[in-house]
Design an enzyme around this catalytic site. Structure first.
Site, PDB file in Angstrom:
ATOM      1  N   CYS A   1       5.394  -6.039   1.587  1.00 22.37           N
ATOM      2  CA  CYS A   1       5.736  -4.618   1.594  1.00 22.37           C
ATOM      3  C   CYS A   1       5.037  -3.902   2.759  1.00 22.37           C
ATOM      4  CB  CYS A   1       5.403  -3.988   0.247  1.00 22.37           C
ATOM      5  SG  CYS A   1       6.210  -2.382  -0.021  1.00 22.37           S
ATOM      6  N   TYR A   2       4.055  -3.016   2.497  1.00 23.63           N
ATOM      7  CA  TYR A   2       3.331  -2.362   3.585  1.00 23.63           C
ATOM      8  C   TYR A   2       2.720  -3.400   4.522  1.00 23.63           C
ATOM      9  CZ  TYR A   2      -0.217   0.346   6.093  1.00 23.63           C
ATOM     10  OH  TYR A   2      -0.996   0.913   7.066  1.00 23.63           O
TER      11      TYR A   2
ATOM     12  N   LYS B   1      -9.195 -12.143 -16.083  1.00 30.62           N
ATOM     13  CA  LYS B   1      -9.223 -12.205 -17.548  1.00 30.62           C
ATOM     14  C   LYS B   1      -8.517 -13.453 -18.087  1.00 30.62           C
ATOM     15  CE  LYS B   1     -10.259  -9.200 -20.134  1.00 30.62           C
ATOM     16  NZ  LYS B   1     -11.519  -8.876 -20.833  1.00 30.62           N
TER      17      LYS B   1
ATOM     18  N   GLU C   1       5.124 -11.056  -6.077  1.00 31.38           N
ATOM     19  CA  GLU C   1       4.113 -11.248  -7.118  1.00 31.38           C
ATOM     20  C   GLU C   1       4.530 -10.713  -8.480  1.00 31.38           C
ATOM     21  OE1 GLU C   1       3.024  -7.283  -5.150  1.00 31.38           O
ATOM     22  OE2 GLU C   1       3.984  -9.189  -4.630  1.00 31.38           O
TER      23      GLU C   1
ATOM     24  N   GLY D   1       0.838  -1.197   0.000  1.00 34.67           N
ATOM     25  CA  GLY D   1       0.000   0.000   0.000  1.00 34.67           C
ATOM     26  C   GLY D   1       0.867   1.240   0.000  1.00 34.67           C
TER      27      GLY D   1
ATOM     28  N   GLY E   1     -16.775  -8.618 -27.074  1.00 29.54           N
ATOM     29  CA  GLY E   1     -15.526  -8.714 -26.334  1.00 29.54           C
ATOM     30  C   GLY E   1     -15.358 -10.091 -25.727  1.00 29.54           C
ATOM     31  N   VAL E   2     -14.194 -10.318 -25.142  1.00 31.47           N
ATOM     32  CA  VAL E   2     -13.877 -11.636 -24.581  1.00 31.47           C
ATOM     33  C   VAL E   2     -14.870 -12.013 -23.484  1.00 31.47           C
ATOM     34  CG1 VAL E   2     -12.130 -13.001 -23.385  1.00 31.47           C
ATOM     35  CG2 VAL E   2     -11.426 -11.365 -25.132  1.00 31.47           C
ATOM     36  N   ASP E   3     -15.114 -11.100 -22.561  1.00 32.56           N
ATOM     37  CA  ASP E   3     -15.913 -11.436 -21.380  1.00 32.56           C
ATOM     38  C   ASP E   3     -17.357 -11.798 -21.741  1.00 32.56           C
ATOM     39  OD1 ASP E   3     -13.597 -10.739 -20.052  1.00 32.56           O
ATOM     40  OD2 ASP E   3     -14.287  -8.712 -19.592  1.00 32.56           O
ATOM     41  N   SER E   4     -18.017 -10.930 -22.503  1.00 29.87           N
ATOM     42  CA  SER E   4     -19.414 -11.214 -22.842  1.00 29.87           C
ATOM     43  C   SER E   4     -19.510 -12.425 -23.759  1.00 29.87           C
ATOM     44  CB  SER E   4     -20.075  -9.993 -23.492  1.00 29.87           C
ATOM     45  OG  SER E   4     -19.506  -9.701 -24.748  1.00 29.87           O
TER      46      SER E   4
ATOM     47  N   HIS F   1       8.378  -7.543  -3.322  1.00 30.50           N
ATOM     48  CA  HIS F   1       7.137  -7.955  -3.995  1.00 30.50           C
ATOM     49  C   HIS F   1       7.343  -9.272  -4.738  1.00 30.50           C
ATOM     50  CE1 HIS F   1       4.635  -4.316  -3.389  1.00 30.50           C
ATOM     51  NE2 HIS F   1       5.801  -3.706  -3.334  1.00 30.50           N
TER      52      HIS F   1
END
Length: 510
Positions: free
Chosen positions: A81-82, A366, A170, A54, A224-227, A168
């Site tokens: 981190c934070y 995604k 990640e 953060g 789009g991909v999602d719909s 970090h």
């Protein structure tokens, strides 16, 4: 199902942390630090908790803090981190602030022999981004990693299964970050890895069938991909009971509307309704140059057309949308009660009464949505299509949007995509597209003076779209793209390449 809680303290990488956990076949949820209690964490059966980073300092009384009871809750804890500094602060350690101890970027990390660092060499590269640092670990904590400037780069209390890393893990810049997370998830939290896409599809299809019964479902399909993946999932569950309403506002890429229609009418047993309404959209956009005003107009008109069609024929049963997990995550930074407005989260008008809203992808990121799309048999070009702004080419045509300017951009963009595909360079880029900046330049074509449009090319590489670098496309490929655009697209006499990284620029121009 095993669950890991990512407790959000406003860090920019909170979603990335959850994605990294899910890459290890373990389901992760993100919740703001002030929206879940220690008792809830225990009762909901989380196998472990990760405190995110953060932008704040633990010294600031207004900065995000948490109930110290979490340290004795018996749930494994990893602070990043934070989050690491917060654990130290809650446990009685010393967090200090000093300019000469700040670290940013790639830093050499020295580690001790510890289960958190299993299968990791004694020295490696990590990614740091901090001003405050832990100058003294709390009582009961051992220091298990350090750097030249950071005496407590990682710490642990094995008896309570509490761990903290100042860096970090990640991000891809941390050399063994994925292994560190793997060690925490499997060695400390005892996870087995039961999060699978195959079971997700089967479970979701069964749940939709049970929920819908013999009623109808209406989905707003953007292409789009999602719909598209949401439509495929629901179609697999209820077939002809699904109606997809596709509003083609004329601001998509060249031939994209036809591609969407052909895909869904050939591959799936559903009702497909296409509404062609470019003229109506262009009429609303006439004379508008401000990008935010264009976005508002396009979004408003899109849903006006969509809901008018629903009122006409489909106003009952269930409403479906392609909401994905990032669309609905509340941020732990600032006022956590505010949720970012997103085009995938749509409010149903009061005069339309559906039984419920179906969001089959609401818990997926995604990359997971794409994995589902592939398993459902959607075309590769659709599943892996690049990010495309909700307002479409309306925000890649800088200035006023007209039919002629949209045509020019569609043709130029199609040539760019064709050349990238033919040369095998497309997979090396995260996103690439053409922009029509609204700039005219002097040129010479056929021994005559011209004063025509300039086309800009934008192409970036990135891991997470939080930062991005401009793609180093070979000059010969750029040359072919430029020659083809100038020779094949009427009213264009110059092509330029955008070499701005993010930051300071953004990926899109508007």
């Amino acid at each position: 199902m095993e669950k890991i809680l990512v407790l959000d303290f406003g860090g920019q990488y909170n979603q990335l942390i959850a994605r990294r956990v899910r890459e290890q076949s373990i389901y992760a949820e993100i919740k703001p630090y002030n929206k879940i209690t220690v008792d809830q964490i225990v009762s909901e059966g989380y196998r472990g908790v990760i405190f995110t980073g953060g932008p704040n300092s633990v010294f600031d009384p207004l900065s995000p803090h948490y109930d110290p009871a979490i340290l004795d809750a018996g749930v494994p804890l990893l602070g990043i981190c934070y989050g690491c500094q917060l654990i130290a602060h809650m446990a009685g350690g010393v967090v200090s602030s000093a300019d000469n101890s700040s670290e940013y970027g790639k830093i050499e990390l020295d580690i001790r022999d510890h289960a958190l660092f299993e299968s990791i060499p004694g020295r490696s590269v990590c990614w740091m981004s901090h001003h405050d640092y832990i100058s003294e670990a709390p009582d009961g904590f051992a220091v298990i990693a350090s750097t030249d400037k950071c005496p407590v780069a990682a710490m642990c209390d094995d008896s309570r299964r509490i761990y903290g890393v100042q860096f970090h893990p990640e991000v891809t810049h941390t050399e063994y970050g994925r292994q560190i997370l793997h060690n925490f998830l499997y060695n400390v939290c005892g996870c087995s890895g039961d999060w699978r896409m195959d079971s997700f599809i089967d479970d979701t299809v069964a749940a939709i069938r049970a929920q819908v019964g013999d009623k109808g479902v209406v989905l707003g399909l953007s292409g789009g991909v999602d719909s598209s993946v949401a439509a495929a999932l629901i179609s697999k569950a209820v077939g002809k009971q699904l109606t997809c309403v596709f509003v083609d506002q004329g601001l998509m890429r060249k031939d994209e509307g036809d591609f969407v229609e052909q895909t869904f009418t050939k591959l799936f047993d559903m009702n497909f309704v296409r509404i062609n309404c470019q003229d109506a959209f262009l009429d609303k956009l006439k004379g508008i140059v401000d990008p935010e005003e264009k976005r508002t107009i396009i979004g408003t008109e899109f849903y006006r057309v969509f809901w008018d069609k629903i009122r006409e024929s489909y106003g009952d049963g269930f409403f479906a949308q392609g909401t994905i997990y990032p669309d609905r995550i509340e941020s732990g930074k600032g006022d956590a009660s505010k949720i970012k407005t997103h085009h995938n989260q749509v409010g149903v008008p009061e005069d339309i009464h559906f039984e419920d809203v179906i969001e089959p992808l609401k818990d997926l990121f995604k990359d997971e949505v794409r994995a589902v799309g592939e398993k459902l048999g959607l075309p590769h070009d659709l599943v892996w299509r690049q990010p495309f702004p909700g307002p479409g080419l309306g925000v890649r045509v800088i200035g006023e949007v007209t039919a002629e300017r949209v045509r020019i951009l569609q043709e130029a963009d199609a040539i760019l995509r064709d050349e990238m595909d033919k040369n095998g360079y497309a997979p090396q880029m995260s996103q690439f597209f053409a922009v029509l900046p609204g700039v005219k330049t002097v040129g010479v074509m056929g021994d005559e003076r011209t004063y025509c449009e300039l086309v800009a090319i934008r192409a970036v590489t990135t891991d997470d779209f939080m930062t991005a670098d401009w793609a180093k496309i070979p000059y010969d490929i750029l040359g072919r793209v430029s020659n083809r655009i100038i020779n094949e697209v009427d009213r264009v006499n110059r092509v330029v390449y955008d070499i701005t990284s993010k930051p300071p620029g953004t990926v899109e121009w508007e």
